[in-house]
Design an enzyme around this catalytic site. Structure first.
Site, PDB file in Angstrom:
ATOM      1  N   GLU A   1      46.416   2.768  63.732  1.00 38.74           N
ATOM      2  CA  GLU A   1      47.585   3.480  64.277  1.00 38.74           C
ATOM      3  C   GLU A   1      47.147   4.485  65.337  1.00 38.74           C
ATOM      4  O   GLU A   1      47.768   4.611  66.394  1.00 38.74           O
ATOM      5  CB  GLU A   1      48.329   4.232  63.167  1.00 38.74           C
ATOM      6  CG  GLU A   1      48.873   3.353  62.058  1.00 38.74           C
ATOM      7  CD  GLU A   1      47.879   3.130  60.925  1.00 38.74           C
ATOM      8  OE1 GLU A   1      46.657   3.024  61.181  1.00 38.74           O
ATOM      9  OE2 GLU A   1      48.334   3.047  59.772  1.00 38.74           O
TER      10      GLU A   1
ATOM     11  N   CYS B   1      47.162   9.731  59.831  1.00 40.42           N
ATOM     12  CA  CYS B   1      47.971   8.988  60.811  1.00 40.42           C
ATOM     13  C   CYS B   1      49.426   9.445  60.774  1.00 40.42           C
ATOM     14  O   CYS B   1      50.085   9.508  61.807  1.00 40.42           O
ATOM     15  CB  CYS B   1      47.869   7.488  60.575  1.00 40.42           C
ATOM     16  SG  CYS B   1      46.277   6.832  61.102  1.00 40.42           S
TER      17      CYS B   1
ATOM     18  N   CYS C   1      47.862   6.185  56.343  1.00 41.17           N
ATOM     19  CA  CYS C   1      47.163   7.298  55.697  1.00 41.17           C
ATOM     20  C   CYS C   1      47.784   8.629  56.147  1.00 41.17           C
ATOM     21  O   CYS C   1      48.543   8.688  57.127  1.00 41.17           O
ATOM     22  CB  CYS C   1      45.671   7.250  56.017  1.00 41.17           C
ATOM     23  SG  CYS C   1      45.248   7.887  57.649  1.00 41.17           S
TER      24      CYS C   1
ATOM     25  N   CYS D   1      41.547   4.885  62.428  1.00 44.88           N
ATOM     26  CA  CYS D   1      42.589   3.960  61.962  1.00 44.88           C
ATOM     27  C   CYS D   1      43.270   3.258  63.140  1.00 44.88           C
ATOM     28  O   CYS D   1      43.342   3.789  64.252  1.00 44.88           O
ATOM     29  CB  CYS D   1      43.653   4.716  61.193  1.00 44.88           C
ATOM     30  SG  CYS D   1      43.105   5.386  59.626  1.00 44.88           S
TER      31      CYS D   1
ATOM     32  N   ASN E   1      41.759  -0.971  63.462  1.00 53.21           N
ATOM     33  CA  ASN E   1      40.830   0.009  62.892  1.00 53.21           C
ATOM     34  C   ASN E   1      39.405  -0.297  63.335  1.00 53.21           C
ATOM     35  O   ASN E   1      39.000  -1.460  63.462  1.00 53.21           O
ATOM     36  CB  ASN E   1      40.949   0.074  61.368  1.00 53.21           C
ATOM     37  CG  ASN E   1      40.734  -1.246  60.655  1.00 53.21           C
ATOM     38  OD1 ASN E   1      41.050  -2.311  61.199  1.00 53.21           O
ATOM     39  ND2 ASN E   1      40.230  -1.198  59.449  1.00 53.21           N
ATOM     40  N   ILE E   2      38.671   0.767  63.590  1.00 59.20           N
ATOM     41  CA  ILE E   2      37.290   0.653  64.066  1.00 59.20           C
ATOM     42  C   ILE E   2      36.428   1.540  63.176  1.00 59.20           C
ATOM     43  O   ILE E   2      36.577   2.768  63.176  1.00 59.20           O
ATOM     44  CB  ILE E   2      37.193   1.080  65.545  1.00 59.20           C
ATOM     45  CG1 ILE E   2      38.120   0.213  66.410  1.00 59.20           C
ATOM     46  CG2 ILE E   2      35.743   0.969  66.025  1.00 59.20           C
ATOM     47  CD1 ILE E   2      38.257   0.662  67.851  1.00 59.20           C
ATOM     48  N   GLU E   3      35.579   0.895  62.376  1.00 58.38           N
ATOM     49  CA  GLU E   3      34.782   1.636  61.402  1.00 58.38           C
ATOM     50  C   GLU E   3      33.402   1.999  61.949  1.00 58.38           C
ATOM     51  O   GLU E   3      32.890   1.350  62.854  1.00 58.38           O
ATOM     52  CB  GLU E   3      34.646   0.803  60.117  1.00 58.38           C
ATOM     53  CG  GLU E   3      36.003   0.566  59.458  1.00 58.38           C
ATOM     54  CD  GLU E   3      35.930  -0.148  58.118  1.00 58.38           C
ATOM     55  OE1 GLU E   3      34.869  -0.722  57.783  1.00 58.38           O
ATOM     56  OE2 GLU E   3      36.963  -0.127  57.408  1.00 58.38           O
TER      57      GLU E   3
END
Ligand code: THU
Length: 126
Positions: free
Chosen positions: A53, A85, A82, A51, A40-42
């Site tokens: 995935e 995804c 989620c 996300c 995940n990359i925020e």
């Protein structure tokens, strides 16, 4: 599947999650037998976060893969995928086995169809 789950676990260390501190790793097994990972990359603009995935699947597609055998997702506490995804997995991978593990390697197996029953997809657009 151990190799796939181990790859997803390893991807957690690449997670960029300074806002939630919830590290997620994912790995997708292609029909060719390749394993491609994502984390995940925020974003500081929270809604732009991607996300793990989706990073894994989009990365695999960008590398030329279009057919997939299985997905693994690893989080601290075995959290599930989620809704967004689930839709993307259904659209790009179809009904595949999905392994969800926690950081202690407790593993649950499910599938896209189980996670997204009565899915909307391209068949409704024709
Ligand atoms: N996250 C994922 O990477 N995958 C999911 O299916 C659920 C949520 C991430 C997004 C965000 O960086 C963090 O987990 C907390 O929501």
């Amino acid at each position: 599947m151990d190799k796939l789950i181990a790859a997803a676990q390893a991807m957690r260390s690449r997670s960029h999650a300074p806002y939630s501190n919830y590290k997620v790793g994912a790995a997708i097994l292609t029909d060719d037998g390749d394993i491609i990972g994502g984390c995940n990359i925020e974003s500081s603009s929270y809604g732009l976060t991607c996300c793990a995935e989706r990073v894994a699947i989009y990365r695999a597609v960008a590398e030329g893969h279009s057919s997939f055998q299985a997905l693994a997702v690893v989080t601290e506490n075995g959290g599930s995928l989620c809704g967004a995804c689930r839709q993307v997995v259904w659209d790009l991978c179809g009904d595949i086995p999905i392994f969800i593990a926690d950081q202690n390697n407790n593993i649950e197996e499910t599938s896209t169809r189980q996670l997204l029953p009565e899915a909307f997809d391209q068949t409704k657009l024709k």
